[in-house]
Design an enzyme around this catalytic site. Structure first.
Site, PDB file in Angstrom:
ATOM      1  N   ASP A  40      37.223  39.710  40.465  1.00 27.50           N
ATOM      2  CA  ASP A  40      37.401  40.306  39.132  1.00 27.50           C
ATOM      3  C   ASP A  40      36.883  41.752  39.131  1.00 27.50           C
ATOM      4  O   ASP A  40      37.587  42.692  38.705  1.00 27.50           O
ATOM      5  CB  ASP A  40      36.619  39.432  38.126  1.00 27.50           C
ATOM      6  CG  ASP A  40      37.029  39.653  36.682  1.00 27.50           C
ATOM      7  OD1 ASP A  40      37.920  40.484  36.431  1.00 27.50           O
ATOM      8  OD2 ASP A  40      36.439  38.992  35.805  1.00 27.50           O
ATOM      9  N   SER A 123      38.152  30.129  41.500  1.00 24.77           N
ATOM     10  CA  SER A 123      36.999  29.220  41.261  1.00 24.77           C
ATOM     11  C   SER A 123      36.140  28.905  42.485  1.00 24.77           C
ATOM     12  O   SER A 123      35.086  28.265  42.318  1.00 24.77           O
ATOM     13  CB  SER A 123      37.438  27.884  40.634  1.00 24.77           C
ATOM     14  OG  SER A 123      37.654  28.012  39.242  1.00 24.77           O
TER      15      SER A 123
HETATM   16  N1  AR6 Z   1      40.280  40.050  47.406  1.00 22.23           N
HETATM   17  C1  AR6 Z   1      40.506  38.724  47.537  1.00 22.23           C
HETATM   18  N2  AR6 Z   1      39.570  37.786  47.320  1.00 22.23           N
HETATM   19  C2  AR6 Z   1      38.353  38.212  46.940  1.00 22.23           C
HETATM   20  C3  AR6 Z   1      38.020  39.576  46.764  1.00 22.23           C
HETATM   21  C4  AR6 Z   1      39.053  40.522  47.024  1.00 22.23           C
HETATM   22  N3  AR6 Z   1      38.861  41.835  46.871  1.00 22.23           N
HETATM   23  N4  AR6 Z   1      36.724  39.652  46.381  1.00 22.23           N
HETATM   24  C5  AR6 Z   1      36.245  38.387  46.338  1.00 22.23           C
HETATM   25  N5  AR6 Z   1      37.205  37.516  46.670  1.00 22.23           N
HETATM   26  P1  AR6 Z   1      35.020  34.802  42.606  1.00 22.23           P
HETATM   27  P2  AR6 Z   1      35.446  32.534  40.763  1.00 22.23           P
HETATM   28  C6  AR6 Z   1      37.184  36.052  46.784  1.00 22.23           C
HETATM   29  O1  AR6 Z   1      33.547  34.581  42.581  1.00 22.23           O
HETATM   30  O2  AR6 Z   1      34.740  31.600  41.672  1.00 22.23           O
HETATM   31  C7  AR6 Z   1      33.606  36.704  38.262  1.00 22.23           C
HETATM   32  O3  AR6 Z   1      32.404  37.288  37.925  1.00 22.23           O
HETATM   33  C8  AR6 Z   1      35.858  35.362  46.946  1.00 22.23           C
HETATM   34  O4  AR6 Z   1      35.398  35.464  48.282  1.00 22.23           O
HETATM   35  O5  AR6 Z   1      35.524  36.201  42.509  1.00 22.23           O
HETATM   36  O6  AR6 Z   1      36.737  32.095  40.129  1.00 22.23           O
HETATM   37  C9  AR6 Z   1      34.499  36.436  37.053  1.00 22.23           C
HETATM   38  O7  AR6 Z   1      34.314  37.400  36.058  1.00 22.23           O
HETATM   39  C10 AR6 Z   1      36.253  33.924  46.597  1.00 22.23           C
HETATM   40  O8  AR6 Z   1      36.848  33.301  47.722  1.00 22.23           O
HETATM   41  O9  AR6 Z   1      35.764  33.977  41.410  1.00 22.23           O
HETATM   42  C11 AR6 Z   1      34.063  35.075  36.621  1.00 22.23           C
HETATM   43  O10 AR6 Z   1      32.935  35.151  35.773  1.00 22.23           O
HETATM   44  C12 AR6 Z   1      37.339  34.105  45.540  1.00 22.23           C
HETATM   45  O11 AR6 Z   1      37.699  35.489  45.592  1.00 22.23           O
HETATM   46  C13 AR6 Z   1      33.688  34.386  37.904  1.00 22.23           C
HETATM   47  O12 AR6 Z   1      33.357  35.420  38.827  1.00 22.23           O
HETATM   48  C14 AR6 Z   1      36.914  33.760  44.130  1.00 22.23           C
HETATM   49  O13 AR6 Z   1      35.555  34.132  43.938  1.00 22.23           O
HETATM   50  C15 AR6 Z   1      34.846  33.617  38.481  1.00 22.23           C
HETATM   51  O14 AR6 Z   1      34.428  32.899  39.600  1.00 22.23           O
END
Ligand code: AR6
Length: 180
Positions: A40, A123
């Site tokens: 995000d 997630s």
């Molecule tokens: N490109 C692709 N994947 C990514 C990137 C990127 N640039 N950066 C991180 N990931 P998360 P959630 C991966 O925590 O669990 C936020 O604060 C990461 O390694 O981003 O759905 C939101 O505002 C992981 O595999 O999302 C919400 O409050 C995946 O993206 C909360 O986090 C999802 O990790 C959502 O949590």
């Protein structure tokens, strides 16, 4: 790695979702659409303030749903903000909500006539959803949708880092065996 579903492609790559040239990218957002860390944060940083301005106008999005905004400065024209569940042990409807988050994105893709979308692993970061089960829900939901809606040409999962990629690869290989 990729598999074909009819004439559509379901692909997994390791990389950064903000650099994708698909027509849309999905975001793993929170219900307030308030931005945050992880993917995000990366999407808002790379796409610039127009995305947050659009999120503020929309105001929020319930868990298991998704909303569409501009892609701002990204290569992708649209960002589809999906809200996955926080994992609380698996007995609180998390699997259904995760599936619904992906499906909501795919329905928006269909409605808008979008041809290609990239997803992160919704997630399975801060929200704590177990990676293996999360990958299975992600990939089977997309596979089933593509077999029903062949007008979507390309669904790509962009996995951040080797561990995430390997988990999705294992799942996609298992699906490929089932599909063959
Ligand atoms: N490109 C692709 N994947 C990514 C990137 C990127 N640039 N950066 C991180 N990931 P998360 P959630 C991966 O925590 O669990 C936020 O604060 C990461 O390694 O981003 O759905 C939101 O505002 C992981 O595999 O999302 C919400 O409050 C995946 O993206 C909360 O986090 C999802 O990790 C959502 O949590």
């Amino acid at each position: 790695m990729q598999i074909t579903i009819g004439s559509s492609i379901l692909e997994i790559v390791q990389g950064d979702i903000t650099r994708q040239d698909t027509e849309a990218i999905a975001n793993a957002a929170n219900a307030r659409l308030a931005g945050g860390g992880g993917v995000d944060g990366a999407i808002h940083r790379a796409g610039g303030p127009a995305i947050m301005a659009a999120c503020r106008k929309i105001g929020g999005c319930p868990t298991g749903h998704a909303v569409l905004t501009t892609g701002g400065n990204l290569k992708a024209k649209y960002v589809i903000h999906a809200v996955g569940p926080v994992y609380r042990g698996g007995g609180k409807g998390e699997a259904g909500l995760l599936k619904s988050a992906y499906l909501s994105c795919l329905k928006i893709v269909s409605e808008k006539g979008i041809k290609s979308i990239a997803f992160p692993s919704i997630s399975t970061g801060v929200y704590g959803y177990p990676l293996e089960e999360g990958s299975r829900i992600a990939l089977t939901t997309c596979r089933d949708y593509l077999s029903e809606y062949p007008e979507i040409e390309w669904v790509r999962f962009v996995l951040f880092g080797e561990t995430n990629y390997r988990a999705y690869e294992k799942t996609l290989k298992a699906l490929q065996r089932e599909y063959a």
